[in-house]
Design an enzyme around this catalytic site. Structure first.
Site, short mmCIF file in Angstrom:
data_model
loop_
_atom_site.label_atom_id
_atom_site.label_comp_id
_atom_site.label_asym_id
_atom_site.label_seq_id
_atom_site.Cartn_x
_atom_site.Cartn_y
_atom_site.Cartn_z
N HIS A 245 0.82 -1.22 0.00
CA HIS A 245 0.00 0.00 0.00
C HIS A 245 0.85 1.27 0.00
O HIS A 245 0.34 2.34 -0.30
CB HIS A 245 -1.05 -0.02 1.12
CG HIS A 245 -0.53 0.28 2.50
ND1 HIS A 245 -0.18 -0.70 3.40
CD2 HIS A 245 -0.33 1.44 3.13
CE1 HIS A 245 0.22 -0.14 4.52
NE2 HIS A 245 0.14 1.16 4.39
N ASP B 198 1.20 -7.71 2.25
CA ASP B 198 1.30 -6.26 2.02
C ASP B 198 2.75 -5.82 1.85
O ASP B 198 3.32 -5.16 2.71
CB ASP B 198 0.63 -5.52 3.17
CG ASP B 198 0.31 -4.07 2.81
OD1 ASP B 198 0.87 -3.57 1.82
OD2 ASP B 198 -0.48 -3.44 3.53
N SER C 297 4.11 2.18 8.43
CA SER C 297 3.88 1.21 7.37
C SER C 297 5.16 0.96 6.61
O SER C 297 5.83 1.90 6.20
CB SER C 297 2.83 1.71 6.40
OG SER C 297 1.58 1.37 6.87
N1 ARG Z 1 -4.51 0.22 7.55
C1 ARG Z 1 -3.23 0.26 6.94
C2 ARG Z 1 -2.67 1.68 7.02
O1 ARG Z 1 -3.16 2.46 7.75
C3 ARG Z 1 -3.27 -0.25 5.54
C4 ARG Z 1 -3.96 0.61 4.54
C5 ARG Z 1 -4.01 0.09 3.15
N2 ARG Z 1 -4.92 -1.01 2.98
C6 ARG Z 1 -6.24 -0.90 2.67
N3 ARG Z 1 -6.96 -1.98 2.58
N4 ARG Z 1 -6.80 0.26 2.43
O2 ARG Z 1 -2.06 2.28 6.21
N1 GLU Z 2 -1.02 1.18 7.55
C1 GLU Z 2 -0.45 2.23 8.33
C2 GLU Z 2 0.51 3.11 7.57
O1 GLU Z 2 0.33 3.38 6.41
C3 GLU Z 2 0.14 1.63 9.53
C4 GLU Z 2 -0.96 1.28 10.39
C5 GLU Z 2 -1.04 2.19 11.56
O2 GLU Z 2 -1.62 3.27 11.47
O3 GLU Z 2 -0.47 1.75 12.56
O4 GLU Z 2 1.44 3.66 8.09
#
Ligand code: ARG
Ligand code: GLU
Length: 703
Positions: free
Chosen positions: A88, A223, A635
């Site tokens: 991502h 990911d 991330s």
């Molecule tokens: N929750 C993770 C973050 O905050 C992954 C985001 C990307 N994945 C998604 N399914 N949108 O960045």
């Molecule tokens: N997916 C998140 C990012 O893009 C990390 C998840 C979080 O917020 O801890 O940094």
């Protein structure tokens, strides 16, 4: 009697256990880790010394870590510039190279040799060193100064410090406040601009579970994506050139192919973006009870429209993939955050703390009035903050508005033309129109009457903005919502003037200016005031809670968090394990559900149990949770074992723990990482790119 002693004892034990695991909270500064945390880390299992983590005069782990783009972390995994981050994080690069014919998002991308690696326009920044510059930045600053004088002097001092540090080099230099300006640190970066895409799994692996599983454990997402940093012949940063060569980093990570088990020590080393652990109850209350709900409701509307169009047309699905992921990500996180804050009772806890603080501050003039003063400021701020949220989440959610804003910031015609190309590549006017009708109505509804801009030209009639008519008109007549029209307009001789007279541009300018005039000044004044008060409150808090170890809120600078691999109990009667495996992917696999429709190749590999060297007890580990305190920006961060070997890449937190940006709860807060063994399995068995293993280093340890 006996019973009550037992009770007290066991309560103490529970409290003790709680305190002990609370040690997992925190995002610590690498350059001071020898003073703050190294002992605790070693007690918990770390086998390294502070200098192995951070050493500006030699080589240390920090030299293998980068700020990837502007909001993620990446790490070097070979001596030839190979870099691992999340899928991502590389998403927009992957998407920008994707078309219906070459759909790398769907099918994945694997360079089979270096000449196939694709330029991206991404940058990566290595931290050369960091330094406490509080004394220089605050030189001459006194408590008697006005806020304006103070900030002017701080700016002047900071510029001088930066100029000195920049002498004779091409580094990028930042100075950031910590603890609301009680401390200042300087960060010196070397920025590389030629970053190429090497590999990415199909989205059905890299985004497996999609937004359904996002923020949720148990998780089965691969990911990750791979890039390569290029440099000039002298190993220095350089703009993209076919003559550039792979960068040779000072340090890269050995891959922990032996994995980790429940209870093992881990740490995460990366660039957490933003946390607010020291917020007053008023601030928490605003976020959890006003801001989050409002923003969630707006995003729900936008997502409904996007989803409707995306599910009906594959071309639209690609065009809106990245936008949708961005919108839905925070949307879901805020929901978890609200719930977590309620469950923990954070507002009440903070209120209690504030009562104690005030009692303590009774006889301390510097702090005595600070909390009441801040409460008063918050009371004034609430409505402006909400309007500010609506400006960002409703007004700027109209794509043509965001586009107009971008155009208005660009100086030359060429820049505008090229920005438009990127914009229209992923634009569907019908979607924007439907969303704009909803967003503009909400925006207008939430600006107080006196701030609503006038509906007629002469500005005599305020309040009743004919939302539908305004939006219909824009979509019928503006060049900003139609690529062909826009290109024609930009070819005119008086293009700049025509652009400024465009109906959408005028709409944007009108409402932006109205906001700038009626809302922003008060919002800004109050935020400056509040932040400045936090500086004093924070200083007092540190004097008040002398036995607490404070870490600065995350601010997208390099930090170390540590914890251990551990599952958790999300609620009564449930226990989550620490690891997931490929078997779980197959349990979720369903060709009829977009988020769970895996590539046929993965099904075949599974059916044949063709795991090769990646088999562990007859399966393949996929993801794991650990109790490291992380946030957005982490991330892609390396998650490391006690010896600093790479166990995987952090990519998420658990739903029950998303309030950790405001209050960390060791019981349920977990970071989620993709296991390096799954990364290698996918490169090998799905990508057929195992030639990359030749440049990697695998750990020879058993455990
Ligand atoms: N929750 C993770 C973050 O905050 C992954 C985001 C990307 N994945 C998604 N399914 N949108 O960045
Ligand atoms: N997916 C998140 C990012 O893009 C990390 C998840 C979080 O917020 O801890 O940094």
């Amino acid at each position: 009697m006996k019973k009550s002693i037992l009770f007290i004892l066991s309560a103490l034990l529970v409290a003790g256990a709680h305190l002990e695991s609370r040690a997992d909270e925190g995002m610590w500064l690498p350059s001071t880790i020898s003073k703050t945390r190294i002992k605790q880390m070693q007690q918990r299992g770390l086998k390294l010394k502070a200098e192995d983590l951070y050493n500006e005069n030699g080589t240390s782990l920090k030299d293998a870590i980068v700020l990837f783009g502007t909001g993620c972390t990446g790490e070097l995994i070979s001596g030839e510039g190979l870099l691992l981050t999340n899928h991502h994080c590389g998403y927009s690069a992957i998407q920008s190279h994707s078309t219906v014919e070459h759909d790398y998002l769907t099918n994945g991308f694997w360079a089979m040799n270096r000449s196939e690696e694709l330029p991206t326009g991404l940058t990566v920044s290595f931290l050369v060193r960091m330094e406490d510059v509080t004394e220089q930045v605050l030189a001459g600053v006194t408590d008697q100064m006005s806020k304006e004088e103070r900030s002017e002097l701080i700016n002047k001092n900071s510029e001088a410090v930066k100029a000195k540090a920049a002498e004779g080099n091409s580094y990028k230099i930042d100075i950031k406040p910590l603890f609301y300006g009680n401390q200042y640190f300087m960060y010196v970066f070397e920025v590389f601009e030629d970053v190429r895409m090497v590999g990415a799994p199909p989205s059905s692996i890299g985004k497996f579970g999609g937004d359904t599983d996002n923020w949720v454990w148990p998780r089965h997402t691969g990911d990750f994506s791979l890039f390569r940093v290029y440099a000039d012949k002298n190993n220095r940063p350089a703009k993209y050139s076919p003559d550039n060569v792979p960068y040779r980093p000072k340090k890269f990570f050995t891959l922990a192919t032996q994995g980790a088990q429940e209870g093992d020590f881990t740490f995460v080393y990366g660039f957490p973006g933003s946390t607010q652990e020291y917020l007053l109850s008023d601030g928490i209350d605003y976020i959890a009870n006003y801001s989050d709900p409002a923003k969630i409701a707006l995003r729900t509307m936008r997502l409904d429209v996007m989803n409707k169009y995306q599910s009906s047309d594959p071309a639209i699905r690609i065009k809106y993939a990245s936008k949708n992921a961005n919108v839905s990500n925070a949307w879901k996180k805020w929901q978890g955050e609200m719930k977590g804050i309620k469950r923990l009772g954070t507002v009440d806890k903070k209120r209690k703390l504030e009562e104690q603080y005030m009692a303590w501050a009774q006889d301390k003039p510097a702090y005595k009035d600070i909390i009441p003063q801040m409460r008063d400021l918050y009371d004034q701020m609430d409505k402006y903050a909400l309007m500010f949220d609506y400006y960002n989440e409703a007004f700027r959610a109209m794509e043509f508005v965001a586009f107009a804003e971008r155009l208005s910031r660009l100086k030359t015609k060429d820049e505008k033309v090229s920005s438009a190309k990127g914009h229209f590549k992923n634009y569907v006017a019908q979607i924007d129109k439907e969303i704009s009708l909803l967003m503009f109505a909400k925006y207008i509804e939430n600006m107080p009457m006196e701030y609503r801009t006038c509906a007629d030209e002469k500005c005599t009639k305020c309040g009743n903005v004919p939302v539908e008519k305004v939006i219909e008109n824009i979509f019928a007549n503006s060049a900003l919502v139609d690529q062909a029209k826009f290109e024609t307009l930009m070819q005119q001789e008086n293009a700049e003037e025509a652009l400024n007279n465009d109906i959408a541009m005028k709409f944007f300018v009108k409402y932006r200016d109205a906001f700038a005039k009626h809302v922003f000044p008060e919002y800004r004044r109050l935020s400056i005031e509040i932040t400045d008060n936090y500086r004093i409150y924070m200083r007092g808090l540190m004097e008040f809670q002398t036995d607490r170890s404070f870490y600065p809120d995350a601010n997208l600078t390099l930090r170390i968090a540590y914890g251990r691999v551990e599952g958790y109990q999300p609620s009564d009667g449930m226990t989550y394990k620490s690891h997931t495996t490929i078997d779980g992917i197959m349990q979720k696999d369903n060709p009829d559900i977009y988020d769970y429709d895996i590539p046929q190749r993965l099904r075949d590999v599974y059916a044949a149990k063709d795991y090769g060297r990646w088999a562990v007890n007859g399966t393949v580990p996929v993801a794991f949770v650990a109790s490291n305190h992380t946030t957005g920006g982490n991330s892609g961060s390396p998650i490391l074992n006690a010896r600093g070997e790479l166990l995987g890449a952090n990519f998420d937190r658990t739903w029950e723990g998303t309030m950790s940006d405001l209050e960390y709860d060791p019981v349920v807060c977990r970071n989620i990482s993709v296991d390096i063994r799954y990364v290698l399995f996918v490169i090998d068995k799905i990508g057929g790119a195992s030639y990359l293993f030749d440049e990697m280093q695998f750990s020879k340890r058993k455990r």
